[in-house]
Design an enzyme around this catalytic site. Structure first.
Site, short mmCIF file in Angstrom:
data_model
loop_
_atom_site.label_atom_id
_atom_site.label_comp_id
_atom_site.label_asym_id
_atom_site.label_seq_id
_atom_site.Cartn_x
_atom_site.Cartn_y
_atom_site.Cartn_z
N GLU A 95 0.86 -1.07 -0.17
CA GLU A 95 0.05 0.12 0.02
C GLU A 95 0.88 1.10 -0.03
O GLU A 95 1.60 1.43 0.75
CB GLU A 95 -1.04 0.07 1.11
CG GLU A 95 -2.20 0.51 0.95
CD GLU A 95 -3.16 -0.44 -0.18
OE1 GLU A 95 -3.23 0.03 -1.34
OE2 GLU A 95 -3.39 -1.39 0.12
N HIS A 96 0.63 2.38 -0.86
CA HIS A 96 1.37 3.48 -1.21
C HIS A 96 2.70 3.25 -1.43
O HIS A 96 3.47 4.02 -1.02
CB HIS A 96 1.10 4.33 -0.03
CG HIS A 96 -0.21 4.70 0.37
ND1 HIS A 96 -0.63 6.15 -0.13
CD2 HIS A 96 -1.45 4.37 0.74
CE1 HIS A 96 -2.10 6.36 0.06
NE2 HIS A 96 -2.43 5.35 0.47
N GLY A 194 -12.57 1.36 -2.26
CA GLY A 194 -11.07 0.87 -2.39
C GLY A 194 -11.01 -0.20 -3.06
O GLY A 194 -9.84 -0.77 -3.05
N ASP A 241 -3.18 0.88 -10.08
CA ASP A 241 -4.69 0.55 -10.10
C ASP A 241 -4.86 0.51 -11.97
O ASP A 241 -5.62 -0.52 -12.25
CB ASP A 241 -5.58 1.71 -9.93
CG ASP A 241 -5.72 1.93 -8.37
OD1 ASP A 241 -5.02 1.05 -7.72
OD2 ASP A 241 -6.19 2.89 -7.93
#
Length: 529
Positions: A95-96, A194, A241
């Site tokens: 994540e990130h 999300g 994404d």
């Protein structure tokens, strides 16, 4: 590695051929396609099965049939219609990390956005959504399309179209500008959950533009362009994404590396399911939420600037990194790296004044270079300052977790994958501070309900939890989550949330990895085999 054959050649034979001696018009062809869907044509079933799996046909056939019928109602005079799909994604771990040039491991899922598009004789785009929460809109295709007001859903259509316009304009050979379009959108992908519904919408609109205008572009390149193109709507994420939506494969997770984009398909374990649970806490794309979201990549840029200042002092002016991933290529030994981190990023938080002293520049210059959004708004300093050491700690350890999780999946070490997922959530909550009490509670309930691993997924600040659950535990998992989270915890903490679902199947999703975004059907007067 990335399959070089994944090139979008829209002049090729359609994925599904509607065999007929003569077709009078494109809309006639679309009606024949609808008839084929309703009559369970073998070719139609084969195509949908190759995307979603044979077990989903009873759901997907009527879904597509309903969609085509609605298009015929809304756009009865359209020509050259094409159906494209763009799946959402769930990020299993990482994540990130993407915008820092470090790996992620998502999978494309069996929930997607469908767009049925047809050409228009003018330069207008008419946009409709079968979800009445999203009003009709229209705009003109121009070299630079002005955005709607912030927050309007039509901006995601514009982002996809603008990206293709920019790509066409950059090509040396002359190409006719893309024509106007009628676009109808239909989704079974939860929004604000999300699962990357926003990026899927951008991808689908870009694909519709590409198909209708016979543009050739390689999928990996399109993913890279759309990662930048989505900044049109004001968010500043990485490229996960778009790559996950476009490059997915059935039964596979994707370990994605960046700069340049590289994809390795990792087999998902048999005997387990990826479950996604919607917390019903909306990760709204409001101004306040966007400020929190956009501050994280900018904090990482500040970390890079502070590290560069120290690295030049320790190793000379030629020692420089562009993003945190470059630390892996900096030829620093462990002692040198730790020294640079300790000097650049002391424990605790840094205010803008201290950052300006370390960088030997003004606060105004820092705000202009690192904290100003595309719209010219300056992101505010958090009340206690910027906790940059915590942010650095999350990004580097999360990248290591991705690498270890990919190896564990390849070797069938599923319990280790689960441990890494729980560790990831702790880091997201404590070091990167993108969780919320509801997500923390849901992860613990998932653990108690038998999940091998669980974590928040997506940008954070609400949305969904992803859990890895053994098949034998699925019923128990679902019942415990339904009772303890939705029927007990949520009713106490958020009595204002009304749960309309009867069977919770749209809140507790069983996700399968599907093929990436592509054209599904194209109704054409060309009936050649």
């Amino acid at each position: 590695m990335l399959d070089d054959r994944k090139i979008l050649k829209w002049s090729a034979v359609p994925s599904v051929k509607i065999r007929s001696k003569a077709i009078d018009s494109s809309m006639g062809s679309l009606k024949r396609l609808l008839d084929a869907l309703l009559s369970s044509s073998a070719e139609i079933v084969q195509e949908l099965s190759s995307i979603y799996g044979a077990e989903t046909i009873r759901y997907q056939k009527p879904r597509y049939g309903f969609f085509l019928n609605k298009f015929l109602e809304h756009y009865p005079e359209s020509t050259n219609p094409v159906v494209v799909r763009a799946p959402g994604r769930v990020n299993l771990i990482g994540e990130h990390t993407d915008y820092n040039g470090l790996p992620v491991m998502p999978m494309s899922i069996n929930r997607d956005i469908l767009v049925l598009a047809s050409s228009r004789p003018d330069n207008q785009v008419h946009l409709k959504n079968l979800d009445d929460r999203f009003p009709d809109s229209h705009y003109e295709i121009a070299s630079q399309i002005p955005p709607f007001a912030k927050g309007e859903w039509g901006n995601y259509s514009k982002a996809g179209v603008q990206t293709i316009l920019d790509y066409v304009a950059s090509k040396a050979e002359s190409q006719k500008p893309p024509a106007g379009m009628n676009l109808l959108v239909y989704s079974d992908l939860p929004s604000t959950g999300g699962l990357s519904s926003s990026s899927a919408l951008v991808v689908a609109n870009a694909l519709a533009t590409v198909h209708l205008n016979h543009i050739q572009i390689e999928k990996a390149l399109l993913a890279d362009l759309l990662a930048k193109g989505e900044r049109y709507v004001g968010t500043e994420g990485g490229g996960m994404d778009q790559a996950a939506s476009l490059l997915g494969e059935r039964g596979q997770a994707l370990k994605i590396d960046f700069f340049p984009l590289r994809v390795k398909h990792v087999p998902l374990p048999t005997g387990y399911k990826v479950m996604v649970v919607n917390s019903l806490v909306k990760a709204e794309k409001t101004r306040a939420a966007m400020e929190d979201y956009n501050r994280r990549p900018r904090e990482c840029r500040l970390i890079v600037a502070l590290l560069n200042k120290v690295l030049r002092r320790l190793k000379g002016e030629n020692c420089h990194i562009d993003r945190l991933a470059d630390l892996n290529k900096s030829n620093l030994d462990d002692y040198q790296l730790q020294t640079a981190v300790d000097q650049a990023l002391p424990p605790g938080s840094l205010g803008l004044g201290e950052i300006s002293r370390k960088l030997e520049t003004s606060v105004q210059q820092i705000e202009a270079e690192y904290l100003t959004t595309k719209e010219g708004r300056i992101l505010s300093q958090p009340l206690k300052g910027f906790p940059l050491r915590q942010r650095y700690q999350h990004v580097l350890t999360e990248a290591k977790r991705v690498e270890e999780a990919a190896l564990a999946l390849e070797h069938g070490q599923i319990s280790r994958v689960g441990d890494l997922m729980f560790e990831s959530h702790r880091s997201c909550a404590e070091d990167f501070e993108i969780s919320c009490p509801e997500l923390d509670n849901l992860v613990e309930i998932a653990r108690d309900a038998g999940a091998v691993g669980a974590r928040l997924t997506g940008a954070g600040f609400g949305g969904c939890v992803v859990a890895l659950v053994q098949d034998s535990e699925l019923d128990r998992f679902t019942q415990i989550v339904k009772r303890r989270y939705f029927q007990e915890y949520l009713k106490i903490v958020h009595p204002e949330i009304v749960i309309e679902s009867r069977d919770f199947s749209d809140l507790i999703l069983t996700c399968e990895a599907t093929k990436g975004a592509d054209r599904v059907f194209q109704a054409s007067t060309d009936c050649s085999p």
